[in-house]
Scaffold this motif. Structure first.
Motif: not given
Length: 201
Positions: A80-98
């Motif tokens: 679960p904690i890694i899934l949380g980091l995966v979810a945050i990474a997806a959101c950070l990609g949306h907020i700060y798209p490469l």
């Protein structure tokens, strides 16, 4: 952290970096949502610029950006904690798209999509919560804030092991909405009803 976990986090960020709003506006011949309306490349602003069809497609793809990597990680057995980091990474990609000069949106739909794989019951509660608050207030940001704020409670009631990832996501989205919170407090946040009238003029 395992190589698989790192790979999924990177994949989530890259997928999140694909701006659905900008792409849909280009496909439908609309103005760049980063330069028009609210300036936020999300489904609500796309609706203001082009109506329900491009907005609906934007919403769908934004949800999938969060759902696909988290669901993939879930099926691969990530904790679960890694899934949380995966979810945050997806959101950070949306907020700060490469891929779009790091000019992204608020990541509400992506965060909700990331929460969907946890449980069907939670997904339904999130959808109903957003719908009810939006129906009563006609303010998209308020509906988003109330929904993400309640998501840790829903997670705790349905699948307690995902409470911490839900808190992590909720904190990120609430922080991203800090300017909206200020406008809501001052009573200057634009409602969906008002913005729709302006679009029709």
């Amino acid at each position: 952290m395992s190589a698989l976990a790192i790979l999924m986090i990177v994949f989530a960020y890259l997928l999140g970096s694909i701006s659905s709003a900008v792409i849909m506006c280009k496909i439908f011949g609309l103005d760049d949502p980063r330069l028009r309306g609210s300036g936020n490349p999300g489904a609500t602003n796309v609706y203001r610029l082009g109506g329900p069809i491009p907005a609906g497609m934007t919403l769908l793809f934004d949800v999938l950006k969060g759902m696909i990597p988290v669901w993939s990680g879930y099926l691969l057995g990530l904790p679960p904690i890694i899934l949380g980091l995966v979810a945050i990474a997806a959101c950070l990609g949306h907020i700060y798209p490469l891929f779009f000069k790091f000019q992204g949106g608020k990541a509400v739909a992506t965060a909700l999509g990331a929460m969907f794989p946890v449980a069907t019951e939670m997904a339904l509660l999130l959808i109903v919560t957003w719908g009810l608050v939006f129906w009563m207030s006609r303010v998209s940001s308020l509906a988003a804030l109330v929904t993400v704020a309640l998501s840790p409670l829903y997670a705790w009631l349905i699948k307690p092991q995902y409470t911490i990832p839900a808190i992590m996501l909720a904190a990120l989205i609430i922080w991203r909405h800090r300017t909206n919170i200020k406008r809501l407090w001052l009573g200057t946040e634009v409602s969906f009803r008002t913005s729709t009238k302006n679009r029709k003029k």
